[in-house]
Design an enzyme around this catalytic site. Structure first.
Site, PDB file in Angstrom:
ATOM      1  N   ASP A 154     -10.877   2.024  -2.991  1.00  0.00           N
ATOM      2  CA  ASP A 154     -11.413   1.695  -1.666  1.00  0.00           C
ATOM      3  C   ASP A 154     -12.933   1.671  -1.689  1.00  0.00           C
ATOM      4  O   ASP A 154     -13.564   1.249  -0.724  1.00  0.00           O
ATOM      5  CB  ASP A 154     -10.926   2.723  -0.634  1.00  0.00           C
ATOM      6  CG  ASP A 154      -9.523   2.397  -0.146  1.00  0.00           C
ATOM      7  OD1 ASP A 154      -9.062   1.269  -0.392  1.00  0.00           O
ATOM      8  OD2 ASP A 154      -8.893   3.273   0.470  1.00  0.00           O
TER       9      ASP A 154
ATOM     10  N   ASP B  32       0.836  -1.204   0.000  1.00  0.00           N
ATOM     11  CA  ASP B  32       0.000   0.000   0.000  1.00  0.00           C
ATOM     12  C   ASP B  32       0.872   1.256   0.000  1.00  0.00           C
ATOM     13  O   ASP B  32       2.060   1.217   0.332  1.00  0.00           O
ATOM     14  CB  ASP B  32      -0.903  -0.038   1.243  1.00  0.00           C
ATOM     15  CG  ASP B  32      -2.212   0.705   1.036  1.00  0.00           C
ATOM     16  OD1 ASP B  32      -2.302   1.510   0.093  1.00  0.00           O
ATOM     17  OD2 ASP B  32      -3.145   0.472   1.826  1.00  0.00           O
TER      18      ASP B  32
HETATM   19  C1  GLA Z   1      -5.757   1.892   2.219  1.00  0.00           C
HETATM   20  C2  GLA Z   1      -6.165   0.719   1.372  1.00  0.00           C
HETATM   21  C3  GLA Z   1      -7.211  -0.080   2.097  1.00  0.00           C
HETATM   22  C4  GLA Z   1      -6.668  -0.549   3.422  1.00  0.00           C
HETATM   23  C5  GLA Z   1      -6.190   0.628   4.231  1.00  0.00           C
HETATM   24  C6  GLA Z   1      -5.477   0.188   5.486  1.00  0.00           C
HETATM   25  O1  GLA Z   1      -6.772   2.810   2.344  1.00  0.00           O
HETATM   26  O2  GLA Z   1      -6.616   1.148   0.129  1.00  0.00           O
HETATM   27  O3  GLA Z   1      -7.621  -1.169   1.318  1.00  0.00           O
HETATM   28  O4  GLA Z   1      -5.623  -1.450   3.195  1.00  0.00           O
HETATM   29  O5  GLA Z   1      -5.307   1.448   3.493  1.00  0.00           O
HETATM   30  O6  GLA Z   1      -5.019   1.253   6.229  1.00  0.00           O
END
Ligand code: GLA
Length: 742
Positions: free
Chosen positions: A549, A479
């Site tokens: 997300d 990420d």
């Molecule tokens: C980001 C990712 C999510 C999740 C969060 C965790 O927003 O896109 O899918 O993994 O971080 O903090």
């Protein structure tokens, strides 16, 4: 060979199976002028395309009218400050303080295959799959040698371009302030553009506009390709649509700051350019050094947007993605982020895994919150030490327990980040990108690690490596949750701060290159606050990227349509998530959520122990559906049938096996209007001669419903169509149709 040089006329002709790109050398200075990019031409002989546009008033290249000549000719690579007042692709600051650039052809080389770009992602092809042309030109006043690199593929209608600049030693240092990767001048003026715009949870929304005069561009100065704008631009000929008309697509194989621009000039010609965003870019090129600009992919289609998309998909599946998972079925995963957020422990994860494995799910992914003291998002990034208060018995114990259930295990990390509240920051505050004397601007309570520094790259890699080696981890979600501010590096001197953005991206690439080299069996899914770094650069390292997300099935229709404009469905991270949806609050049928996720990698992101019984009972049929159709989705041809983005009522797409023996069609009814005609769905991409059985997929059994199935010829299905099946009426209802040769 796909590239030829015709000596007498001094013409270069680049051919792919259905497209041709041509330019020529003129005058003794060796100006490189663009001639043509479009449908394949059988012969290089054409009218004098570079000079005819002004009829009688063609400006000659005489000394006295050089400026007029420079301002209207279709240059292959536009230089700065010498009379071409359209935007330029190449600009410097030399030690004497001058910024102008010029290019004179010197030599060229044509050879089979395609070179790699040092430290950067790029498409690749074997000697029998593509041909490369390198044009070497000089800017004698700046002491620079500029190499324009073109590759034409033999099996896909794609041409790539990149640029290499060498300081030949006249000056000990020349600052490069702009080095774009492509520049193409178009003769006509009647175009639309497609750009992709968005935001967090709303990535890659299609934005089509008429191209007016002046410069129209999208860009990023955020340090990544971004949620907000995308390194993509399509130029569409008058009236082009999904299936008809001319479309030129440009996509940048790069994950940092970019610019993608179309400019309509005073003469109603159009210049398209793409490359690293020149804002905050200043690269010191010392004597003997070479700067390599990333690659742009160019795709021309004479059959509308759909064919452009399918060409990009084929190119990226065959010539960009390297992972062994590229052509393989991906395990169905369940991710605990929306199930638990930070509130989990070993027992909770094992309870999810037990239930999930019983239902046919194949891998548990542990998301954020397993390290340091991280129970919220304001600490511990950089401290990649397992929190044994949460994971009693440690990581290996958890992974072994999950493996015993017959499931694989995956993990989340955010390696590029550092929390101000972390042991790492306390030990190395200067490892964050920052400007001394300025209070750093936090985002999600975190700073970005300075990956322009080799010691930071080494340290970061060791952290990832150590975790991956500590247990049987088969998947990594990498990420990157904030964008760059406070542009400053403690590792660069004052002359070199303008290199930071690009050096950061090179640091990310180095980390991921080391990772995929040492862990070739790892399934790597990139992510950036959802889909902020969904670009071809990242696909070179990992075969899939978390799309957004926002996992709401209806919001995903637009996000996935925009993403599929050039990225294969197999690359789009897509999950069935809980309702009401955590991002938009909407409730959609579980069945619909499954069909929308099937148009991507397919997985779950919910607490499977707590969802309604009826939904849980659907999961075995959904996982069966995934295994039945995954090959078609991953390897087939994608056709857009209807776009909710355009009609605000319904959405439909189809994926057809390459041999046209089988297809699936998904129809989602978003909004039902009263007293409205039934939906007629005309399929695409089938063989008109073949006979097909058309059945509705049964979500109860995971099989096709025999009742009501039709046996019809391909031409009937495509030209006359079928009525949308029963059960589609009602908001957010969806059906999956299976079409198989009878
Ligand atoms: C980001 C990712 C999510 C999740 C969060 C965790 O927003 O896109 O899918 O993994 O971080 O903090």
């Amino acid at each position: 060979m796909g590239i030829n040089y015709y000596e007498k006329e001094r013409i270069f002709k680049l051919d792919t199976p259905n497209t041709t790109y041509m330019f020529c050398l003129v005058d003794k200075e060796g100006f490189m002028l663009h001639m043509y990019y479009g449908r394949r031409l059988s012969d290089y002989r054409t009218a004098d395309l570079t000079r005819t546009r002004f009829g009688e008033a063609v400006p000659s290249n005489h000394e006295r009218e050089r400026c007029a000549f420079n301002d209207c000719m279709p240059f292959e690579y536009a230089t700065h400050g010498l009379g071409d007042y359209r935007d330029d692709a190449f600009k410097v600051l030399n030690p004497d303080g001058f910024t102008a650039t010029s290019l004179e052809y010197r030599s060229h080389r044509i050879y089979p295959g395609k070179p790699a770009i040092k430290g950067m992602p790029a498409t690749f092809g074997k000697e029998n799959e593509c041909t490369t042309l390198e044009i070497v030109a000089q800017d004698p006043v700046n002491g620079l040698e500029v190499t324009l690199i073109y590759s034409a593929f033999e099996d896909v209608d794609a041409i790539t371009r990149s640029v290499k600049i060498r300081n030949t030693g006249k000056y000990s240092n020349v600052k490069l302030t702009k080095v774009l990767s492509t520049c193409v001048d178009f003769e006509d003026d009647d175009y639309d553009t497609i750009f992709l715009h968005g935001s967090w949870a709303r990535e890659r929304t299609i934005d089509r506009n008429r191209l007016g005069h002046g410069k129209h561009y999208v860009s990023s100065k955020r340090g990544e390709s971004s949620h907000q704008e995308h390194p993509f631009l399509a130029l569409l000929g008058a009236g082009a649509n999904e299936d008809n008309g001319e479309v030129w697509g440009f996509n940048f194989v790069y994950s940092g700051n970019f610019i993608a621009q179309a400019e309509k000039s005073q003469f109603k010609t159009v210049r398209v350019m793409m490359g690293i965003n020149p804002e905050d870019f200043c690269w010191n090129l010392r004597s003997g050094e070479v700067f390599e600009a990333p690659e742009v992919v160019m795709v021309y289609s004479h059959e509308g947007i759909g064919r452009m998309s399918r060409t990009f998909h084929d190119l990226y599946r065959k010539h960009l993605i390297r992972s062994k998972y590229r052509d393989a079925v991906r395990p169905i995963l369940i991710n605990n982020w929306e199930a638990t957020y930070f509130d989990f422990d070993t027992d909770k994860l094992i309870s999810i895994a037990k239930e999930a494995s019983r239902l046919g799910i194949e891998m548990l992914v542990m998301d954020d919150g397993w390290f340091g003291k991280r129970n919220s998002d304001d600490n511990s990034l950089g401290d990649w030490v397992v929190n044994e208060n949460k994971l009693k018995g440690g990581l290996k114990y958890l992974v072994d327990e999950v493996n015993k259930l017959g499931m694989k295990f995956g993990i989340w990390m955010e390696p590029e980040m550092i929390s101000p509240d972390s042991d790492l920051y306390r030990a190395h505050p200067d490892w964050a990108i920052h400007i001394p004397g300025r209070k750093g601007v936090q985002s999600r309570a975190q700073f970005v690690l300075d990956l322009s520094r080799p010691e930071v790259v080494d340290y970061t890699y060791e952290q990832v490596r150590r975790i991956l080696k500590s247990a049987n981890i088969e998947y990594l979600k990498w990420d990157m949750n904030r964008q760059i501010t406070d542009l400053g590096s403690a590792g660069l001197d004052s002359e070199s701060q303008g290199e930071l953005f690009h050096r950061y991206v090179l640091g990310v690439y180095e980390l991921q290159e080391r990772l995929v080299t040492e862990f070739p069996d790892l399934l790597l899914e990139n992510c950036s606050g959802g889909g902020a770094r969904f670009d071809p650069g990242m696909l070179y390292y990992g075969p899939q990227i978390w799309c957004s997300d926002n996992a709401d099935a209806i919001a995903r229709l637009e996000i996935q349509q925009g993403t599929a404009l050039m990225y294969p469905l197999s690359t789009m991270g897509a999950h069935v998530s809980d309702c009401p949806n955590h991002t938009v609050g909407r409730t959609t049928p579980f069945e619909t959520r499954g069909y929308v996720a099937l148009a991507g990698t397919f997985g779950y992101e919910l607490d499977v122990t707590r969802i309604p019984e009826a939904d849980r009972n659907m999961i075995p049929a959904q996982t069966k559906m995934y295994h039945r159709f995954s090959d078609i989705v991953r390897l087939g041809d994608y056709y857009r049938i209807s776009s909710f983005h355009d009609n605000r009522m319904w959405d439909a797409w189809e994926v057809v096996r390459k041999d046209k023996t089988e297809a699936i069609l998904t129809i989602v009814n978003v909004f039902t209007e009263a007293n409205y005609k039934s939906l007629r769905v005309k399929m695409k991409g089938l063989d008109p001669e073949k006979t097909y059985r058309v059945s509705v997929f049964d979500i109860e059994t995971g099989e096709d419903k025999e009742e009501g199935s039709l046996v019809l010829k391909g031409d009937s299905l495509m030209y006359a169509g079928i009525n949308a099946p029963d059960g589609i009426r009602g908001d957010f209802r969806a059906r999956l149709i299976h079409i198989v040769e009878a």
